[in-house]
Design a protein around this motif. Sequence first.
Motif, PDB file in Angstrom:
ATOM      1  N   ARG A  94      -2.734 -11.646   4.286  1.00 14.65           N
ATOM      2  CA  ARG A  94      -2.276 -11.599   2.764  1.00 14.65           C
ATOM      3  C   ARG A  94      -1.119 -10.790   2.379  1.00 14.65           C
ATOM      4  O   ARG A  94      -1.137  -9.888   3.254  1.00 14.65           O
ATOM      5  CB  ARG A  94      -3.349 -10.280   2.376  1.00 14.65           C
ATOM      6  CG  ARG A  94      -4.882 -10.769   1.690  1.00 14.65           C
ATOM      7  CD  ARG A  94      -6.366  -9.609   1.495  1.00 14.65           C
ATOM      8  NE  ARG A  94      -5.347  -8.540   0.679  1.00 14.65           N
ATOM      9  CZ  ARG A  94      -5.622  -9.855  -1.036  1.00 14.65           C
ATOM     10  NH1 ARG A  94      -5.947 -10.604  -1.447  1.00 14.65           N
ATOM     11  NH2 ARG A  94      -4.770  -8.510  -2.001  1.00 14.65           N
ATOM     12  N   LEU A  95       0.375 -11.539   2.525  1.00 10.91           N
ATOM     13  CA  LEU A  95       1.080 -11.423   2.309  1.00 10.91           C
ATOM     14  C   LEU A  95       1.797 -11.355   0.962  1.00 10.91           C
ATOM     15  O   LEU A  95       2.024 -11.983  -0.062  1.00 10.91           O
ATOM     16  CB  LEU A  95       2.533 -12.402   2.880  1.00 10.91           C
ATOM     17  CG  LEU A  95       1.826 -12.853   3.979  1.00 10.91           C
ATOM     18  CD1 LEU A  95       2.483 -13.620   4.279  1.00 10.91           C
ATOM     19  CD2 LEU A  95       1.892 -11.811   4.900  1.00 10.91           C
ATOM     20  N   ILE A  96       2.197 -10.249   0.122  1.00 13.66           N
ATOM     21  CA  ILE A  96       2.336  -9.684  -1.412  1.00 13.66           C
ATOM     22  C   ILE A  96       2.827  -8.274  -1.219  1.00 13.66           C
ATOM     23  O   ILE A  96       3.157  -7.353  -0.711  1.00 13.66           O
ATOM     24  CB  ILE A  96       0.913  -8.419  -1.986  1.00 13.66           C
ATOM     25  CG1 ILE A  96      -0.264  -9.503  -1.692  1.00 13.66           C
ATOM     26  CG2 ILE A  96       1.220  -8.486  -3.522  1.00 13.66           C
ATOM     27  CD1 ILE A  96      -2.292  -9.133  -2.303  1.00 13.66           C
ATOM     28  N   ILE A  97       4.299  -9.441  -1.961  1.00 11.64           N
ATOM     29  CA  ILE A  97       5.442  -8.448  -2.107  1.00 11.64           C
ATOM     30  C   ILE A  97       5.641  -8.746  -3.230  1.00 11.64           C
ATOM     31  O   ILE A  97       6.745  -9.407  -3.771  1.00 11.64           O
ATOM     32  CB  ILE A  97       6.463  -9.742  -0.884  1.00 11.64           C
ATOM     33  CG1 ILE A  97       6.132  -9.605   0.575  1.00 11.64           C
ATOM     34  CG2 ILE A  97       8.041  -8.640  -1.145  1.00 11.64           C
ATOM     35  CD1 ILE A  97       6.785 -10.791   1.382  1.00 11.64           C
ATOM     36  N   ALA A 124      12.364  -9.266   3.137  1.00  6.08           N
ATOM     37  CA  ALA A 124      11.165  -8.727   3.521  1.00  6.08           C
ATOM     38  C   ALA A 124      10.224 -10.141   3.417  1.00  6.08           C
ATOM     39  O   ALA A 124       9.775 -10.233   4.527  1.00  6.08           O
ATOM     40  CB  ALA A 124      10.556  -7.538   2.235  1.00  6.08           C
ATOM     41  N   THR A 125      10.824 -10.986   2.637  1.00  3.69           N
ATOM     42  CA  THR A 125       9.798 -12.735   2.782  1.00  3.69           C
ATOM     43  C   THR A 125      10.006 -12.892   3.467  1.00  3.69           C
ATOM     44  O   THR A 125       9.451 -14.023   4.473  1.00  3.69           O
ATOM     45  CB  THR A 125       9.930 -12.906   1.119  1.00  3.69           C
ATOM     46  OG1 THR A 125       9.419 -12.205  -0.352  1.00  3.69           O
ATOM     47  CG2 THR A 125       9.640 -14.025   0.119  1.00  3.69           C
ATOM     48  N   LYS A 126      11.597 -12.820   3.125  1.00  2.34           N
ATOM     49  CA  LYS A 126      12.102 -13.720   4.996  1.00  2.34           C
ATOM     50  C   LYS A 126      11.933 -13.764   6.440  1.00  2.34           C
ATOM     51  O   LYS A 126      11.754 -14.661   7.352  1.00  2.34           O
ATOM     52  CB  LYS A 126      13.692 -14.383   4.547  1.00  2.34           C
ATOM     53  CG  LYS A 126      14.603 -15.302   3.358  1.00  2.34           C
ATOM     54  CD  LYS A 126      15.825 -15.186   3.061  1.00  2.34           C
ATOM     55  CE  LYS A 126      16.547 -14.142   3.403  1.00  2.34           C
ATOM     56  NZ  LYS A 126      17.984 -14.252   2.885  1.00  2.34           N
ATOM     57  N   SER A 127      12.105 -12.149   6.296  1.00  2.00           N
ATOM     58  CA  SER A 127      11.078 -11.839   7.598  1.00  2.00           C
ATOM     59  C   SER A 127      10.547 -12.657   7.994  1.00  2.00           C
ATOM     60  O   SER A 127       9.778 -12.458   9.305  1.00  2.00           O
ATOM     61  CB  SER A 127      11.839 -10.310   7.452  1.00  2.00           C
ATOM     62  OG  SER A 127      11.910  -9.715   8.556  1.00  2.00           O
ATOM     63  N   VAL A 129      16.051 -17.738  -6.216  1.00  6.76           N
ATOM     64  CA  VAL A 129      15.807 -18.954  -5.399  1.00  6.76           C
ATOM     65  C   VAL A 129      15.417 -18.863  -3.762  1.00  6.76           C
ATOM     66  O   VAL A 129      15.738 -19.778  -3.196  1.00  6.76           O
ATOM     67  CB  VAL A 129      18.028 -19.958  -5.440  1.00  6.76           C
ATOM     68  CG1 VAL A 129      17.973 -20.878  -4.318  1.00  6.76           C
ATOM     69  CG2 VAL A 129      18.273 -19.647  -6.912  1.00  6.76           C
ATOM     70  N   SER A 130      16.579 -17.753  -3.483  1.00  9.70           N
ATOM     71  CA  SER A 130      16.421 -17.022  -2.134  1.00  9.70           C
ATOM     72  C   SER A 130      14.740 -17.283  -1.634  1.00  9.70           C
ATOM     73  O   SER A 130      14.290 -17.289  -0.156  1.00  9.70           O
ATOM     74  CB  SER A 130      17.140 -15.513  -1.472  1.00  9.70           C
ATOM     75  OG  SER A 130      16.380 -15.876  -0.247  1.00  9.70           O
ATOM     76  N   ILE A 131      13.933 -16.364  -2.815  1.00 11.82           N
ATOM     77  CA  ILE A 131      12.079 -16.209  -2.083  1.00 11.82           C
ATOM     78  C   ILE A 131      12.173 -17.353  -2.126  1.00 11.82           C
ATOM     79  O   ILE A 131      11.282 -17.659  -1.446  1.00 11.82           O
ATOM     80  CB  ILE A 131      11.671 -15.077  -2.757  1.00 11.82           C
ATOM     81  CG1 ILE A 131      12.720 -13.880  -2.834  1.00 11.82           C
ATOM     82  CG2 ILE A 131      10.779 -14.759  -3.365  1.00 11.82           C
ATOM     83  CD1 ILE A 131      12.521 -12.722  -4.141  1.00 11.82           C
ATOM     84  N   GLY A 188       8.936 -22.040  -0.486  1.00 17.69           N
ATOM     85  CA  GLY A 188       8.699 -23.565  -0.090  1.00 17.69           C
ATOM     86  C   GLY A 188       8.561 -23.703   1.639  1.00 17.69           C
ATOM     87  O   GLY A 188       7.761 -24.776   1.584  1.00 17.69           O
ATOM     88  N   ARG A 189       9.283 -23.449   2.387  1.00 14.12           N
ATOM     89  CA  ARG A 189       9.437 -23.783   3.860  1.00 14.12           C
ATOM     90  C   ARG A 189       8.062 -23.252   3.910  1.00 14.12           C
ATOM     91  O   ARG A 189       7.298 -24.165   4.778  1.00 14.12           O
ATOM     92  CB  ARG A 189      10.331 -23.307   4.286  1.00 14.12           C
ATOM     93  CG  ARG A 189      11.908 -23.567   4.517  1.00 14.12           C
ATOM     94  CD  ARG A 189      12.440 -23.365   5.558  1.00 14.12           C
ATOM     95  NE  ARG A 189      12.915 -21.999   5.465  1.00 14.12           N
ATOM     96  CZ  ARG A 189      13.852 -21.717   4.780  1.00 14.12           C
ATOM     97  NH1 ARG A 189      15.029 -21.543   3.777  1.00 14.12           N
ATOM     98  NH2 ARG A 189      14.362 -19.839   4.030  1.00 14.12           N
ATOM     99  N   ALA A 190       7.475 -21.897   4.033  1.00 18.47           N
ATOM    100  CA  ALA A 190       5.913 -22.004   4.405  1.00 18.47           C
ATOM    101  C   ALA A 190       5.114 -22.506   3.847  1.00 18.47           C
ATOM    102  O   ALA A 190       3.749 -22.990   4.681  1.00 18.47           O
ATOM    103  CB  ALA A 190       5.833 -19.973   3.779  1.00 18.47           C
ATOM    104  N   VAL A 191       5.086 -23.109   3.018  1.00 14.28           N
ATOM    105  CA  VAL A 191       4.387 -24.068   1.680  1.00 14.28           C
ATOM    106  C   VAL A 191       4.028 -25.353   2.663  1.00 14.28           C
ATOM    107  O   VAL A 191       2.939 -25.566   2.690  1.00 14.28           O
ATOM    108  CB  VAL A 191       4.265 -23.683   0.551  1.00 14.28           C
ATOM    109  CG1 VAL A 191       3.642 -25.577   0.182  1.00 14.28           C
ATOM    110  CG2 VAL A 191       3.703 -22.911  -0.465  1.00 14.28           C
ATOM    111  N   GLU A 192       5.522 -25.348   3.419  1.00 12.95           N
ATOM    112  CA  GLU A 192       5.258 -26.729   4.191  1.00 12.95           C
ATOM    113  C   GLU A 192       4.745 -26.530   5.752  1.00 12.95           C
ATOM    114  O   GLU A 192       3.782 -27.697   5.937  1.00 12.95           O
ATOM    115  CB  GLU A 192       6.602 -27.264   4.001  1.00 12.95           C
ATOM    116  CG  GLU A 192       7.143 -27.590   3.033  1.00 12.95           C
ATOM    117  CD  GLU A 192       8.735 -28.041   3.359  1.00 12.95           C
ATOM    118  OE1 GLU A 192       9.484 -28.103   3.444  1.00 12.95           O
ATOM    119  OE2 GLU A 192       9.126 -29.390   3.189  1.00 12.95           O
TER     120      GLU A 192
END
Length: 499
Positions: A47-50, A80-83, A110-112, A117-121
């Motif tokens: 569970r990643l809630i940011i 935090a999201t990217k890390s 856009v950064s988030i 998007g990469r995580a979904v892929e």
Amino acid sequence: MGKDYSRLSALPDDILLNILDRLGVLDAARTSILSRRWTQLAAKLSRLIINAQDFLPEGVSNVNVSDDEMFRVNAAAAEATKSILTRRNPGEHTIRVLSTAFYLRDDVPVSIGQAVGRAVETHLVETAQFSVMTGKVGTDDVDDDELVIYGREFMRFFEACPNAFGGLTSLDIENLRFGESDISNILITCKRLKHLRLLNCDSGDPSTLQVEHSHLSELSIVNCLLEQVKLNWLPQLTQMTFDGWINYQDPLVLGHVPLLETVSLTNIGYSFHNLVKLSEFLCGTSIRDLKLGFKSEKVWVQPELPTKSLASVFRQLRFVNLVDLPEGYDLTWTMFILEAAPLLKELYITVWDHACIMETDEEVRKENLYSENRGVEWDSAAPDFQHHNLVTLIIFGYKSEDCMVSYLRRVMASAVNLKDVFLYGKLLCNHCQDEKPSRFPWTKRQKISLKKRVTAGIESFAIIRSCSTLRADHLAKIVHPQCWLDISRTTLLSQQPVV
């Protein structure tokens, strides 16, 4: 401390992960400093809630956040999201919830979005959510120029992150002015979308919103300047909220919505508006849960005699919540709901002249044609009418006045299997100034008198209760996730049991 840490570290990974998931992302991330094992565990959270608001200093809320703070916490949320996402091994652990909430500022969205998007892929993501905030509280705080700017910024974000939006299951957006085809393009791109909330979104001039989607199950349209909403084809839609329409001539057109069962309708009724017939408004549906909100103004529902069309709409109805009915008006018009809904089990009614949401300036009321007669008359229920399934009646804002006593007697006489009647005092809002408590029977003598007035000549086994605190099960049913009233900011007058 050392013994406690050793004992905790001795637990299996799956139990520790369960504990970390309950902590939340920020607290869970802090455990990574303990050891390499804890660092690895933090990279396996399901569970990643940011939320950017979680980075606000103590005492600062979305109501009073400055632009500088907004930029700072937005950047922190993006980092935090990217890390968190880059530390995960692709495909190793399922992400059950990936939820991000952030402000629509600069390139942070856009950064988030690209990180998501990469995580979904690369990962199995069951639920992906975007909540896009503008930092504006209330529609009156946003002017037309800001709506246009926010709309353009959002579409730039949308066009830059097709992979993220393609994997979204939930989208919550506010204060945006779209181009004519923008919402349609969003729905086409968001193929997995299940939940959509639009708050104060429009296309400039009043226009028609047409919605088609194969997976959308929850739709919320609140304070959007739309002439008409057409739900053309939504085979999975189960819940709908429609708050604030401008056109009383067919503002909502229901097409293919075979699973729709929970409906929330809220609006201000002006003097020039025609009353809405629910048999026409909800034609073709068979709902179970109905909320009608009146914002303490004119009752905009037309009581109807039992007809085949009304019976069809209400044949499965189990729960009705009537919110913010104006004070001092007869409630017997609600009996038409009982007549048309033989399976109804619970009826909730809130009577409240809520100053926070009402227009109190007399000149403004005249100019905008607010109705001074906010009630509606209806008295066609047969004297011997009986309802066999209603078991619970709850009234907030109850006063021991003749109109309410008469209404309570009528319901108790008709609902032959009624078990519980809960009477609450007036809801008090922390933001309303100089609000006076309602009259309610405080002394034992007054309570006995009220009981006699209500039950005289009526054979009913219902127990009348006056509650000192708001029960959790009652609170859960009167508060909707998209409800415009934040009940957490209200308090209840302390009452004592009548019986």
